[in-house]
Design a protein around this motif. Sequence first.
Motif, short mmCIF file in Angstrom:
data_model
loop_
_atom_site.label_atom_id
_atom_site.label_comp_id
_atom_site.label_asym_id
_atom_site.label_seq_id
_atom_site.Cartn_x
_atom_site.Cartn_y
_atom_site.Cartn_z
N ILE A 28 0.85 -1.18 0.00
CA ILE A 28 0.00 0.00 0.00
C ILE A 28 0.90 1.25 0.00
CG2 ILE A 28 -1.88 1.21 1.19
CD1 ILE A 28 -2.70 -1.56 2.32
N GLY A 29 1.27 1.74 1.16
CA GLY A 29 2.22 2.85 1.22
C GLY A 29 3.58 2.32 1.62
N LEU A 30 4.59 2.65 0.86
CA LEU A 30 5.94 2.14 1.13
C LEU A 30 6.84 3.27 1.57
CD1 LEU A 30 8.00 -0.23 0.90
CD2 LEU A 30 8.48 0.62 -1.40
N GLY A 31 7.62 2.99 2.59
CA GLY A 31 8.61 3.95 3.05
C GLY A 31 9.95 3.28 3.21
N TRP A 32 10.99 4.06 2.99
CA TRP A 32 12.35 3.61 3.28
C TRP A 32 12.92 4.53 4.36
CZ3 TRP A 32 14.80 -0.71 1.62
CH2 TRP A 32 14.27 -1.37 0.51
N PHE A 33 13.55 3.92 5.32
CA PHE A 33 14.17 4.63 6.43
C PHE A 33 15.58 4.10 6.60
CE2 PHE A 33 10.37 6.74 8.08
CZ PHE A 33 9.38 6.01 7.45
N ARG A 34 16.42 4.82 7.32
CA ARG A 34 17.77 4.34 7.57
C ARG A 34 18.21 4.74 8.97
NH1 ARG A 34 21.17 8.23 3.35
NH2 ARG A 34 20.98 10.18 4.56
N PHE A 85 18.33 9.51 -5.03
CA PHE A 85 17.59 8.28 -4.76
C PHE A 85 16.23 8.33 -5.46
CE2 PHE A 85 19.56 7.08 -0.36
CZ PHE A 85 20.82 7.21 -0.90
N THR A 86 15.74 7.16 -5.86
CA THR A 86 14.42 7.06 -6.47
C THR A 86 13.68 5.87 -5.87
OG1 THR A 86 15.26 7.97 -8.55
CG2 THR A 86 13.13 6.85 -8.61
N ILE A 87 12.47 6.11 -5.40
CA ILE A 87 11.63 5.05 -4.84
C ILE A 87 10.60 4.63 -5.89
CG2 ILE A 87 9.97 6.67 -3.82
CD1 ILE A 87 9.69 4.70 -1.46
N SER A 88 10.30 3.35 -5.92
CA SER A 88 9.30 2.85 -6.86
C SER A 88 8.72 1.55 -6.33
CB SER A 88 9.92 2.61 -8.24
OG SER A 88 10.94 1.63 -8.17
N THR A 89 7.62 1.12 -6.94
CA THR A 89 7.02 -0.16 -6.61
C THR A 89 6.64 -0.89 -7.88
OG1 THR A 89 4.86 0.90 -6.37
CG2 THR A 89 6.12 0.54 -4.35
N ASP A 90 6.62 -2.21 -7.80
CA ASP A 90 6.18 -3.06 -8.90
C ASP A 90 5.10 -3.97 -8.33
OD1 ASP A 90 5.79 -5.02 -10.81
OD2 ASP A 90 7.90 -5.10 -11.39
N ASN A 91 3.84 -3.63 -8.61
CA ASN A 91 2.74 -4.39 -8.03
C ASN A 91 2.71 -5.83 -8.52
OD1 ASN A 91 1.81 -2.29 -6.45
ND2 ASN A 91 0.45 -1.51 -8.03
N ALA A 92 3.15 -6.05 -9.73
CA ALA A 92 3.14 -7.41 -10.26
C ALA A 92 4.05 -8.32 -9.45
CB ALA A 92 3.56 -7.40 -11.72
N GLU A 107 5.78 -0.60 5.55
CA GLU A 107 4.50 -0.41 4.87
C GLU A 107 3.51 0.27 5.80
OE1 GLU A 107 1.29 -3.05 2.36
OE2 GLU A 107 1.55 -3.42 4.51
N SER A 108 2.84 1.27 5.22
CA SER A 108 1.69 1.87 5.89
C SER A 108 0.43 1.36 5.20
CB SER A 108 1.75 3.39 5.78
OG SER A 108 0.51 3.96 6.15
N ARG A 109 -0.58 1.04 5.98
CA ARG A 109 -1.83 0.53 5.40
C ARG A 109 -2.83 1.64 5.08
NH1 ARG A 109 -0.95 -3.79 9.22
NH2 ARG A 109 -2.39 -2.87 10.70
N LEU A 110 -2.38 2.86 5.04
CA LEU A 110 -3.25 3.99 4.75
C LEU A 110 -3.29 4.27 3.25
CD1 LEU A 110 -2.22 6.41 7.62
CD2 LEU A 110 -4.22 4.91 7.52
N TYR A 111 -4.51 4.40 2.71
CA TYR A 111 -4.69 4.80 1.32
C TYR A 111 -4.82 6.33 1.31
CZ TYR A 111 -5.44 -0.05 -0.04
OH TYR A 111 -5.28 -1.39 -0.29
N VAL A 112 -3.71 7.00 1.05
CA VAL A 112 -3.68 8.45 1.11
C VAL A 112 -3.14 9.00 -0.20
CG1 VAL A 112 -3.50 8.58 3.61
CG2 VAL A 112 -1.43 8.34 2.25
N SER A 113 -3.46 10.27 -0.46
CA SER A 113 -3.01 10.89 -1.71
C SER A 113 -1.59 11.42 -1.61
CB SER A 113 -3.96 12.03 -2.08
OG SER A 113 -4.01 12.99 -1.04
N THR A 114 -1.13 11.65 -0.40
CA THR A 114 0.24 12.13 -0.18
C THR A 114 0.98 11.10 0.65
OG1 THR A 114 -0.51 14.43 -0.21
CG2 THR A 114 1.66 13.97 0.77
N CYS A 115 2.11 10.66 0.16
CA CYS A 115 2.81 9.59 0.87
C CYS A 115 3.28 10.08 2.25
CB CYS A 115 3.97 9.05 0.05
SG CYS A 115 5.41 10.12 -0.07
N ILE A 116 3.50 9.11 3.11
CA ILE A 116 3.69 9.38 4.53
C ILE A 116 5.16 9.37 4.91
CG2 ILE A 116 3.20 8.50 6.85
CD1 ILE A 116 0.59 7.32 5.62
#
Length: 126
Positions: free
Chosen positions: A32-38, A68-75, A98-107
């Motif tokens: 759903i919502g993906l974040g990367w942290f370090r 850096f570039t973030i992306s997802t591949d749903n397949a 992963e955040s389970r929130l369906y939001v228009s602006t990423c978290i």
Amino acid sequence: QVQLVESGGGLVQAGGSLRLSCTASGRTLNIIGLGWFRQAPGKEREFVACINWNGASTSYADSVKGRFTISTDNAKNTGYLQMNSLKPEDTAVYYCAESRLYVSTCIRAIGEYDSWGQGTQVTVSS
């Protein structure tokens, strides 16, 4: 509960590139919502990048913007973090979440993420 597994970390020279992967398993839904942290030694975990559920919104920490570039591949139910022009200060353990929130602006807020991977070490030598 989804399980997240990171891969792709390693040792690279300054100026080099790495691509981190975050594979989700344990349910049939896409990430759903993906974040990367370090987290670097002796420091708090910090936000790196995020992408929302439909890929329409991405955000980056100022320190990595343009590199850096973030992306997802749903397949593949997999998220990625492409890291270019790496610097020694990028050295850290990188975590996907992963955040389970369906939001228009990423978290960007770490507290809004529900599931975490175990982390993958990225070391950039000078």
